[in-house]
Design a protein around this motif. Structure first.
Motif, mmCIF file in Angstrom:
data_model
loop_
_atom_site.group_PDB
_atom_site.id
_atom_site.type_symbol
_atom_site.label_atom_id
_atom_site.label_comp_id
_atom_site.label_asym_id
_atom_site.label_seq_id
_atom_site.Cartn_x
_atom_site.Cartn_y
_atom_site.Cartn_z
ATOM 1 N N GLN A 125 0.816 -1.311 0.047
ATOM 2 C CA GLN A 125 0.095 0.125 -0.166
ATOM 3 C C GLN A 125 0.839 1.497 0.018
ATOM 4 O OE1 GLN A 125 -2.724 0.411 3.180
ATOM 5 N NE2 GLN A 125 -3.877 1.821 2.413
ATOM 6 N N PHE A 126 0.420 2.273 -0.849
ATOM 7 C CA PHE A 126 0.909 3.551 -0.873
ATOM 8 C C PHE A 126 0.090 4.610 -0.279
ATOM 9 C CE2 PHE A 126 4.701 1.975 -2.720
ATOM 10 C CZ PHE A 126 4.865 2.133 -3.816
ATOM 11 N N VAL A 127 0.601 5.381 0.707
ATOM 12 C CA VAL A 127 -0.054 6.335 1.389
ATOM 13 C C VAL A 127 0.536 7.815 1.080
ATOM 14 C CG1 VAL A 127 -1.151 7.179 3.423
ATOM 15 C CG2 VAL A 127 -1.011 4.818 3.188
ATOM 16 N N GLU A 128 -0.230 8.427 0.360
ATOM 17 C CA GLU A 128 -0.074 9.855 0.073
ATOM 18 C C GLU A 128 -0.238 10.947 1.038
ATOM 19 O OE1 GLU A 128 -1.350 7.871 -3.877
ATOM 20 O OE2 GLU A 128 -1.985 8.338 -1.766
ATOM 21 N N SER A 129 0.466 12.069 1.553
ATOM 22 C CA SER A 129 0.098 12.738 2.598
ATOM 23 C C SER A 129 0.699 14.219 2.123
ATOM 24 C CB SER A 129 0.328 12.486 3.926
ATOM 25 O OG SER A 129 1.816 12.256 4.038
ATOM 26 N N GLY A 130 0.659 15.178 2.602
ATOM 27 C CA GLY A 130 0.978 16.596 2.643
ATOM 28 C C GLY A 130 0.227 17.493 1.758
ATOM 29 N N GLY A 131 -0.895 17.013 1.320
ATOM 30 C CA GLY A 131 -1.537 18.140 0.444
ATOM 31 C C GLY A 131 -2.283 18.950 1.247
ATOM 32 N N GLY A 132 -2.902 20.168 0.669
ATOM 33 C CA GLY A 132 -3.575 21.263 1.497
ATOM 34 C C GLY A 132 -3.903 22.329 0.534
#
Length: 127
Positions: free
Chosen positions: A3-10
């Protein structure tokens, strides 16, 4: 399970910066050193496009013309994480950003032959 989990957007104003992270679970970068990681985005009503890609050895990086000079991709194999530093953001960068892996960056422009797509992280750039 990989699984890949993206984060940091906004939400950011035009000209601002964000750093996206793509963390892998069930997938060890060190033992899969022949895997390239790509960043992609999809805006409403538009097709998915490849934004950037980094080879497993970190010796090669690729950027779409629209982001060249503004975005920087990097990877930390010890942390199983790939980053996308986005500077000088523009309203046209607004999209959901995804990461995925492949054996090489050959098809990063379309995302064909990339696997283990994450759920994405929303980036919104206001004018």
């Amino acid at each position: 399970e990989v699984q890949f989990v993206e984060s940091g957007g906004g939400l950011v104003q035009a000209g601002g910066s964000l750093r996206l992270s793509c963390a892998a679970s069930g997938f060890t970068f060190v033992t899969h050193v022949d895997y390239a990681i790509g960043w992609f985005r999809q805006a409403p009503g538009k097709e998915r496009e490849g934004v950037s890609c980094i080879s497993s050895s970190e010796t090669s990086t690729y950027y779409a013309d629209s982001v060249k000079g503004r975005f920087t991709i990097s990877r930390d194999n010890a942390k199983n994480t790939v980053y996308l530093q986005m500077n000088s953001l523009k309203p046209e960068d607004t999209a959901v950003y995804y990461c995925a892996s492949s054996e090489s960056c050959t098809y990063y422009g379309t995302g064909d032959h990339f696997h283990y797509w994450g759920q994405g992280t929303q980036v919104t750039v206001s004018s």
